[in-house]
Design a protein around this motif. Structure first.
Motif, mmCIF file in Angstrom:
data_model
loop_
_atom_site.group_PDB
_atom_site.id
_atom_site.type_symbol
_atom_site.label_atom_id
_atom_site.label_comp_id
_atom_site.label_asym_id
_atom_site.label_seq_id
_atom_site.Cartn_x
_atom_site.Cartn_y
_atom_site.Cartn_z
ATOM 1 N N GLY A 120 3.191 -1.307 3.822
ATOM 2 C CA GLY A 120 2.990 -1.201 5.260
ATOM 3 C C GLY A 120 4.007 -0.287 5.903
ATOM 4 N N PHE A 121 3.547 0.515 6.852
ATOM 5 C CA PHE A 121 4.414 1.431 7.589
ATOM 6 C C PHE A 121 4.570 0.979 9.033
ATOM 7 N N SER A 122 5.813 0.930 9.532
ATOM 8 C CA SER A 122 6.108 0.634 10.925
ATOM 9 C C SER A 122 5.571 -0.758 11.293
ATOM 10 N N LEU A 123 4.683 -0.859 12.287
ATOM 11 C CA LEU A 123 4.088 -2.163 12.576
ATOM 12 C C LEU A 123 3.308 -2.686 11.378
ATOM 13 N N GLY A 124 2.804 -1.785 10.540
ATOM 14 C CA GLY A 124 2.097 -2.204 9.332
ATOM 15 C C GLY A 124 2.988 -2.968 8.366
ATOM 16 N N ALA A 125 4.295 -2.650 8.354
ATOM 17 C CA ALA A 125 5.217 -3.406 7.521
ATOM 18 C C ALA A 125 5.367 -4.829 8.050
ATOM 19 N N GLN A 126 5.323 -4.979 9.369
ATOM 20 C CA GLN A 126 5.382 -6.324 9.953
ATOM 21 C C GLN A 126 4.066 -7.079 9.706
ATOM 22 N N VAL A 127 2.941 -6.351 9.675
ATOM 23 C CA VAL A 127 1.681 -6.975 9.261
ATOM 24 C C VAL A 127 1.810 -7.504 7.835
ATOM 25 N N ALA A 128 2.390 -6.696 6.945
ATOM 26 C CA ALA A 128 2.562 -7.116 5.555
ATOM 27 C C ALA A 128 3.419 -8.381 5.494
ATOM 28 N N GLY A 129 4.484 -8.421 6.294
ATOM 29 C CA GLY A 129 5.309 -9.619 6.332
ATOM 30 C C GLY A 129 4.539 -10.835 6.811
ATOM 31 N N ASN A 130 3.719 -10.653 7.836
ATOM 32 C CA ASN A 130 2.895 -11.755 8.334
ATOM 33 C C ASN A 130 1.880 -12.215 7.298
ATOM 34 N N THR A 131 1.357 -11.294 6.511
ATOM 35 C CA THR A 131 0.441 -11.655 5.423
ATOM 36 C C THR A 131 1.169 -12.477 4.375
ATOM 37 N N GLY A 132 2.360 -12.005 3.979
ATOM 38 C CA GLY A 132 3.119 -12.698 2.960
ATOM 39 C C GLY A 132 3.605 -14.072 3.382
ATOM 40 N N LYS A 133 3.893 -14.259 4.654
ATOM 41 C CA LYS A 133 4.352 -15.567 5.120
ATOM 42 C C LYS A 133 3.281 -16.626 4.900
ATOM 43 N N ARG A 134 2.043 -16.204 4.868
ATOM 44 C CA ARG A 134 0.939 -17.126 4.658
ATOM 45 C C ARG A 134 0.680 -17.383 3.175
ATOM 46 N N ASN A 135 1.223 -16.527 2.318
ATOM 47 C CA ASN A 135 1.146 -16.740 0.876
ATOM 48 C C ASN A 135 2.223 -15.913 0.194
ATOM 49 N N PRO A 136 3.459 -16.425 0.155
ATOM 50 C CA PRO A 136 4.585 -15.652 -0.374
ATOM 51 C C PRO A 136 4.561 -15.466 -1.885
ATOM 52 N N SER A 137 3.492 -15.931 -2.548
ATOM 53 C CA SER A 137 3.378 -15.729 -3.993
ATOM 54 C C SER A 137 2.832 -14.351 -4.359
ATOM 55 N N ILE A 138 2.439 -13.548 -3.344
ATOM 56 C CA ILE A 138 1.992 -12.193 -3.673
ATOM 57 C C ILE A 138 3.146 -11.447 -4.340
#
Length: 299
Positions: free
Chosen positions: A140-158
């Motif tokens: 993820g780039f810029s806000l996309g990196a924060q999207v990636a973080g939000n995705t991972g918080k819901r399943n940190p096993s990625i």
């Protein structure tokens, strides 16, 4: 001149296309069988997944754009192409253009919704195709990196998140639960290229927020980019990362202390910035020196 740059920056940040409460999110699949014509994966339509070219035995790379961008952004398509040259894989471009085009602080809030939607798609891919989270990598780039973080918080096993100059405005100073953080995936690597304070026109997040954090040219200003506040400094993060995918030049990264102007000694612990970063250098800050134009890698 400094005042003019700051005014221009604030207009960019505060401009609005309306307050978006709901918006379309598309997950566009590219593979070596369809490298230019994407297939849309719809978590509410099983046939869109089962009848696509998605192959759960291959790596899955999500590319997530930032503010005022789309899935057709030049850097995203170039990165997609380089990934498909590198090896057979599933490349999924997350297109949330409608949610990234309004008032900046609305868009930053929208990253939670995009993260939730992407998490749900990954869950459906697990259920319908047997996808292993060890194959999942979010870039993820810029806000996309924060999207990636939000995705991972819901399943940190990625398996991995690569944060390319994560957005700083509205995230700097917040706790780990509200921004990209090492707990969001098994391995989180971060490039910092535009970490000047917001009032000086910086778009990126400066503090370490991954297992490994890379600070090319010190992490605030990039050679060849000109004045502080120009988007060029921010855009160098995806440029460096894309070049690293297939380059014979390794983007050697030197262990360093945050804020130190330059580091050039390995002491047995050098790493590699970009696609080939390794978790073995966890809990390290690295300095990387680049050229002022492409090819950026100096060794």
């Amino acid at each position: 001149m400094e005042t003019l740059r700051l005014q221009t920056f604030m207009v960019f940040m505060l401009s609005s296309c309306g307050f978006v409460l709901s918006f379309q999110i598309n997950h566009l699949l590219y593979t070596q069988s369809n490298p230019t014509a994407p297939q849309t994966l719809d978590r509410n339509d099983a046939s869109s997944i089962l009848n696509s070219n998605f192959d759960s035995s291959l790596p899955v790379k999500f590319i997530i754009h930032g503010y005022r961008e789309s899935g057709n952004s030049e850097w995203a398509l170039k990165m997609k192409d380089e990934l498909l040259v590198h090896a057979p894989m599933n490349v999924i471009v997350v297109d949330w253009q409608d949610g990234s085009s309004g008032w900046y602080f609305t868009c930053s809030a929208n990253t939670a919704q995009v993260g939730e939607d992407t998490h749900l798609l990954i869950s459906h891919l697990q259920t319908q195709t047997g996808l292993s989270l060890n194959n999942v990598h979010l870039i993820g780039f810029s806000l996309g990196a924060q999207v990636a973080g939000n995705t991972g918080k819901r399943n940190p096993s990625i398996a991995r998140i690569s944060g390319l100059d994560p957005a700083g405005p509205d995230f700097s100073g917040k706790g780990a639960s509200d921004r990209l953080d090492p707990t969001d995936a098994q391995f989180v690597d971060v490039l910092h290229t535009d970490g000047e304070p917001l009032w000086q026109g910086g778009f990126g997040y400066y503090e370490p927020c991954g297992h490994v954090d890379f600070y090319p040219n010190g992490g605030t200003r990039q050679p060849g980019c000109g004045l502080v506040g120009e988007i060029c400094h921010h855009m160098r993060a995806p440029a460096y990362y894309t070049e690293s995918i297939n380059s014979d030049c390794p983007f050697t990264a030197y262990p360093c202390t945050l804020g130190q102007e330059s580091c050039s000694t390995c002491n047995g612990n050098c790493g590699f910035m970009g696609f080939h970063a390794d978790k073995s250098q966890a809990n390290e800050v690295f300095y990387v020196e680049t050229n002022s134009e492409s090819p950026y890698c100096r060794g």
